[in-house]
Design a protein around this motif. Structure first.
Motif, mmCIF file in Angstrom:
data_model
loop_
_atom_site.group_PDB
_atom_site.id
_atom_site.type_symbol
_atom_site.label_atom_id
_atom_site.label_comp_id
_atom_site.label_asym_id
_atom_site.label_seq_id
_atom_site.Cartn_x
_atom_site.Cartn_y
_atom_site.Cartn_z
ATOM 1 N N THR A 29 0.818 -1.215 0.000
ATOM 2 C CA THR A 29 0.000 0.000 0.000
ATOM 3 C C THR A 29 0.849 1.261 0.000
ATOM 4 O OG1 THR A 29 -0.153 -0.094 2.404
ATOM 5 C CG2 THR A 29 -1.953 -1.084 1.152
ATOM 6 N N ASP A 30 2.163 1.122 0.158
ATOM 7 C CA ASP A 30 3.031 2.296 0.152
ATOM 8 C C ASP A 30 3.385 2.751 -1.256
ATOM 9 O OD1 ASP A 30 3.053 2.272 2.881
ATOM 10 O OD2 ASP A 30 4.885 1.077 3.011
ATOM 11 N N ARG A 31 3.296 1.865 -2.214
ATOM 12 C CA ARG A 31 3.671 2.243 -3.575
ATOM 13 C C ARG A 31 2.551 3.042 -4.231
ATOM 14 N NH1 ARG A 31 2.051 -1.466 -7.883
ATOM 15 N NH2 ARG A 31 0.451 -2.765 -6.973
ATOM 16 N N ARG A 32 2.817 3.528 -5.392
ATOM 17 C CA ARG A 32 1.843 4.357 -6.122
ATOM 18 C C ARG A 32 0.858 3.459 -6.868
ATOM 19 N NH1 ARG A 32 6.795 7.424 -7.187
ATOM 20 N NH2 ARG A 32 6.697 9.230 -5.829
ATOM 21 N N TRP A 33 -0.132 2.942 -6.150
ATOM 22 C CA TRP A 33 -1.110 2.024 -6.722
ATOM 23 C C TRP A 33 -2.017 2.713 -7.736
ATOM 24 C CZ3 TRP A 33 -5.833 3.966 -5.517
ATOM 25 C CH2 TRP A 33 -5.944 4.718 -4.342
ATOM 26 N N TRP A 34 -2.019 4.015 -7.757
ATOM 27 C CA TRP A 34 -2.889 4.786 -8.626
ATOM 28 C C TRP A 34 -2.206 5.181 -9.936
ATOM 29 C CZ3 TRP A 34 -0.136 9.106 -9.341
ATOM 30 C CH2 TRP A 34 0.754 9.473 -8.338
ATOM 31 N N VAL A 36 -0.701 3.521 -12.640
ATOM 32 C CA VAL A 36 -1.089 2.884 -13.915
ATOM 33 C C VAL A 36 -2.498 3.308 -14.338
ATOM 34 C CG1 VAL A 36 -1.574 0.675 -15.052
ATOM 35 C CG2 VAL A 36 0.506 0.956 -13.705
ATOM 36 N N PRO A 37 -3.498 3.307 -13.446
ATOM 37 C CA PRO A 37 -4.817 3.772 -13.867
ATOM 38 C C PRO A 37 -4.832 5.237 -14.328
ATOM 39 C CG PRO A 37 -5.002 2.546 -11.826
ATOM 40 C CD PRO A 37 -3.550 2.721 -12.101
ATOM 41 N N VAL A 38 -4.064 6.086 -13.666
ATOM 42 C CA VAL A 38 -4.022 7.495 -14.075
ATOM 43 C C VAL A 38 -3.381 7.643 -15.454
ATOM 44 C CG1 VAL A 38 -2.968 9.735 -13.519
ATOM 45 C CG2 VAL A 38 -4.129 8.433 -11.741
ATOM 46 N N ILE A 39 -2.329 6.878 -15.722
ATOM 47 C CA ILE A 39 -1.692 6.914 -17.045
ATOM 48 C C ILE A 39 -2.668 6.422 -18.116
ATOM 49 C CG2 ILE A 39 0.133 5.877 -18.464
ATOM 50 C CD1 ILE A 39 1.883 5.952 -15.891
ATOM 51 N N LEU A 40 -3.384 5.329 -17.826
ATOM 52 C CA LEU A 40 -4.380 4.822 -18.788
ATOM 53 C C LEU A 40 -5.474 5.851 -19.048
ATOM 54 C CD1 LEU A 40 -4.868 1.099 -17.718
ATOM 55 C CD2 LEU A 40 -3.834 1.944 -19.821
ATOM 56 N N ALA A 41 -5.954 6.499 -17.992
ATOM 57 C CA ALA A 41 -6.996 7.519 -18.155
ATOM 58 C C ALA A 41 -6.473 8.688 -18.981
ATOM 59 C CB ALA A 41 -7.489 8.000 -16.798
ATOM 60 N N PHE A 42 -5.241 9.098 -18.721
ATOM 61 C CA PHE A 42 -4.645 10.187 -19.499
ATOM 62 C C PHE A 42 -4.563 9.817 -20.976
ATOM 63 C CE2 PHE A 42 -0.830 11.984 -21.471
ATOM 64 C CZ PHE A 42 -1.154 13.335 -21.429
ATOM 65 N N LEU A 43 -4.080 8.608 -21.261
ATOM 66 C CA LEU A 43 -3.981 8.163 -22.653
ATOM 67 C C LEU A 43 -5.352 8.108 -23.322
ATOM 68 C CD1 LEU A 43 -1.299 5.326 -22.348
ATOM 69 C CD2 LEU A 43 -0.998 7.609 -23.331
ATOM 70 N N ARG A 140 -10.492 -0.628 -7.778
ATOM 71 C CA ARG A 140 -10.074 -1.874 -7.134
ATOM 72 C C ARG A 140 -8.877 -1.640 -6.222
ATOM 73 N NH1 ARG A 140 -6.171 -5.516 -7.247
ATOM 74 N NH2 ARG A 140 -6.708 -7.631 -6.659
ATOM 75 N N ALA A 141 -7.874 -0.957 -6.727
ATOM 76 C CA ALA A 141 -6.678 -0.705 -5.923
ATOM 77 C C ALA A 141 -6.992 0.164 -4.710
ATOM 78 C CB ALA A 141 -5.604 -0.042 -6.787
ATOM 79 N N GLY A 142 -7.847 1.154 -4.894
ATOM 80 C CA GLY A 142 -8.219 2.015 -3.777
ATOM 81 C C GLY A 142 -8.968 1.266 -2.689
ATOM 82 N N ILE A 143 -9.918 0.429 -3.091
ATOM 83 C CA ILE A 143 -10.682 -0.348 -2.109
ATOM 84 C C ILE A 143 -9.776 -1.347 -1.394
ATOM 85 C CG2 ILE A 143 -12.506 -2.093 -1.836
ATOM 86 C CD1 ILE A 143 -14.102 -0.569 -3.966
ATOM 87 N N LEU A 144 -8.871 -2.002 -2.134
ATOM 88 C CA LEU A 144 -7.958 -2.950 -1.484
ATOM 89 C C LEU A 144 -7.032 -2.235 -0.498
ATOM 90 C CD1 LEU A 144 -6.942 -5.497 -4.254
ATOM 91 C CD2 LEU A 144 -8.418 -5.855 -2.275
ATOM 92 N N ALA A 145 -6.541 -1.069 -0.867
ATOM 93 C CA ALA A 145 -5.691 -0.313 0.060
ATOM 94 C C ALA A 145 -6.487 0.077 1.302
ATOM 95 C CB ALA A 145 -5.137 0.935 -0.635
#
Length: 174
Positions: A29-34, A36-43, A140-145
């Motif tokens: 949970t310390d890594r930047r779990w968000w 990859v999704p932010v990069i995909l959304a940007f693309l 998914r990543a947010g809920i798991l964190a």
């Protein structure tokens, strides 16, 4: 990016994520779990063809439904994922058989949306699917964190017998 490149990125991300999530693995949970999704959304959002120029309203409704299905899939996937803490304090996750059902239903709904778009003549770009996938992974990543917080709090703090002060647990790395 072209539609083919978008499709390849989507397939690569789905295969990577799904294969990794159906094996037990430590949850960090310390890594930047968000990221990859932010990069995909940007693309996805930088593509001009995300909405059909001739059917803006219908295209926006299909895109909204696609994103909502993606968010529901992400939430369902997170809640059907098993989360536990091992005796060494490491939090682990593994998707369950119910997660497979969530994925199958989500894909079926997306195929149905695509079919509806074809029936009403709306051009659907792969960017919409990429945006929905970003929403799936982010939620998914947010809920798991969030679900892992109580488990990681117990693992990082402890009191000694008779001590009232909570101190970090020292963990020896071998």
């Amino acid at each position: 990016m072209s539609g083919l490149v978008n499709a390849l990125v989507i397939v690569a991300v789905v295969v990577l994520v799904v294969v990794r999530q159906f094996r037990a693995r430590p949850l960090d949970t310390d890594r930047r779990w968000w990221a990859v999704p932010v990069i995909l959304a940007f693309l996805a959002l930088r593509e001009p063809g995300i909405l059909d120029a001739h059917h803006r309203t219908a295209s926006a409704l299909l895109l909204s439904a696609e994103v909502l299905i993606g968010l529901a899939t992400g939430a369902g996937w997170a809640w059907t994922t098993r989360v536990w803490r091992e005796s060494d304090g490491v939090v682990w996750t593994k998707s369950s058989k119910a997660s497979v059902i969530v994925w199958v239903v989500g894909i079926g709904l997306r195929v149905g949306l695509f079919g509806l778009g074809v029936l009403i003549g709306v051009h659907q770009d792969s960017s919409a699917l990429m945006l929905a996938l970003a929403g799936t992974l982010l939620l998914r990543a947010g809920i798991l964190a969030w679900r892992a917080q109580p488990l990681t709090a117990r693992a990082t703090e402890a009191t000694a017998y008779g001590d009232t002060e909570v101190r970090p647990v020292w963990k020896e790395h071998v």
